[in-house]
Write an enzyme that holds these catalytic residues in place. Structure first.
Site, mmCIF file in Angstrom:
data_model
loop_
_atom_site.group_PDB
_atom_site.id
_atom_site.type_symbol
_atom_site.label_atom_id
_atom_site.label_comp_id
_atom_site.label_asym_id
_atom_site.label_seq_id
_atom_site.Cartn_x
_atom_site.Cartn_y
_atom_site.Cartn_z
ATOM 1 N N HIS A 11 -10.621 10.015 -8.143
ATOM 2 C CA HIS A 11 -10.000 9.701 -9.430
ATOM 3 C C HIS A 11 -8.879 10.678 -9.807
ATOM 4 O O HIS A 11 -8.738 11.754 -9.209
ATOM 5 C CB HIS A 11 -11.056 9.721 -10.536
ATOM 6 N N GLU A 85 -20.327 10.669 -9.535
ATOM 7 C CA GLU A 85 -20.292 12.046 -9.039
ATOM 8 C C GLU A 85 -21.703 12.618 -8.956
ATOM 9 O O GLU A 85 -22.643 12.117 -9.608
ATOM 10 C CB GLU A 85 -19.418 12.908 -9.968
#
Length: 228
Positions: A11, A85
């Site tokens: 990202h 994550e």
């Protein structure tokens, strides 16, 4: 069948990235630089990889990065919570100095590649297992000439690559961390080959010098002269 190509894309930048705070699963949006990185990176990625399927972590920084690429491809973004994550428990939101001050022994162990105990973090093996499971499940829905783009996070992607290459997620540390909106490209091995995937490229980006990439779209603008 399974996809012939898997692309793992990190990202764009967030305020926590800029402040060097450990994000983990805190849902932080892209900042101005991150939105610019997502747009620039999407164009660069499209030049080499046109995805048949785009899947993203459910965290907003990943979803918005995926959206920038998906708009160019003309494909929807699917969301999978398994692509989040790694959870870092009590350390999420902290700087390195704050972690060292509160947990000096655990911080030292983490820097050596170990697993810090007592902070509620996911283990590397757990993260690798869920990432590989999700990536392969989505890849198996595609044909051999098709590409899967997965938008996720730095630690999660490193562990996914480790797992896809058949390496020990608990102890092997040979994959470097990725910069924001950079990607890794894996290609399916021949039938029966071990491991089943080969790493073709790692930490590829839009071609900007790293300092320029991290500074953002206005870094090359000269300051306006002050009036006398």
């Amino acid at each position: 069948m399974t996809a012939g190509t898997i692309v793992l894309l990190r990202h764009g930048r967030t305020a926590y990235n800029a402040a060097l705070r450990l994000q983990g699963q805190i849902d932080i949006p892209l900042d101005e630089v991150g939105r610019w990185q997502a747009a620039e990176g999407a164009s660069a990625l499209l030049a080499s990889h046109r995805a048949t399927r785009i899947v993203s972590s459910d965290l907003v920084r990943a979803v918005d990065t995926a959206g920038a690429y998906a708009r160019l491809v003309g494909a929807p973004v699917e969301v999978d919570v398994r692509l989040r994550e790694r959870s870092f428990g009590d350390w999420e939101g902290l700087t390195a100095d704050e972690m060292a001050a509160g947990w000096p022994a655990e911080r030292d162990e983490w820097r050596r590649g170990g697993e810090p105990q007592g902070i509620g973090a996911e283990t590397k093996v757990e993260v690798a297992a869920r990432m590989v499971e999700a990536v392969l499940e989505h890849a198996e829905r595609l044909q051999g000439d098709e590409s899967l783009v997965v938008v996720s996070h730095g630690a999660a992607i490193s562990l996914a690559i480790t797992g896809l290459l058949g390496l020990d997620a608990a102890g092997w540390r040979g994959i470097s961390g990725m910069h924001n909106v950079h990607w890794s490209h894996l290609h399916r091995s021949a039938p029966g080959a071990v491991p089943g995937w080969r790493l073709v490229a790692h930490n590829v980006g839009a071609g900007y010098p790293l300092d320029r990439w991290q500074a953002g779209p206005h870094a090359d603008l000269e300051p306006e002269p002050k009036s006398a």
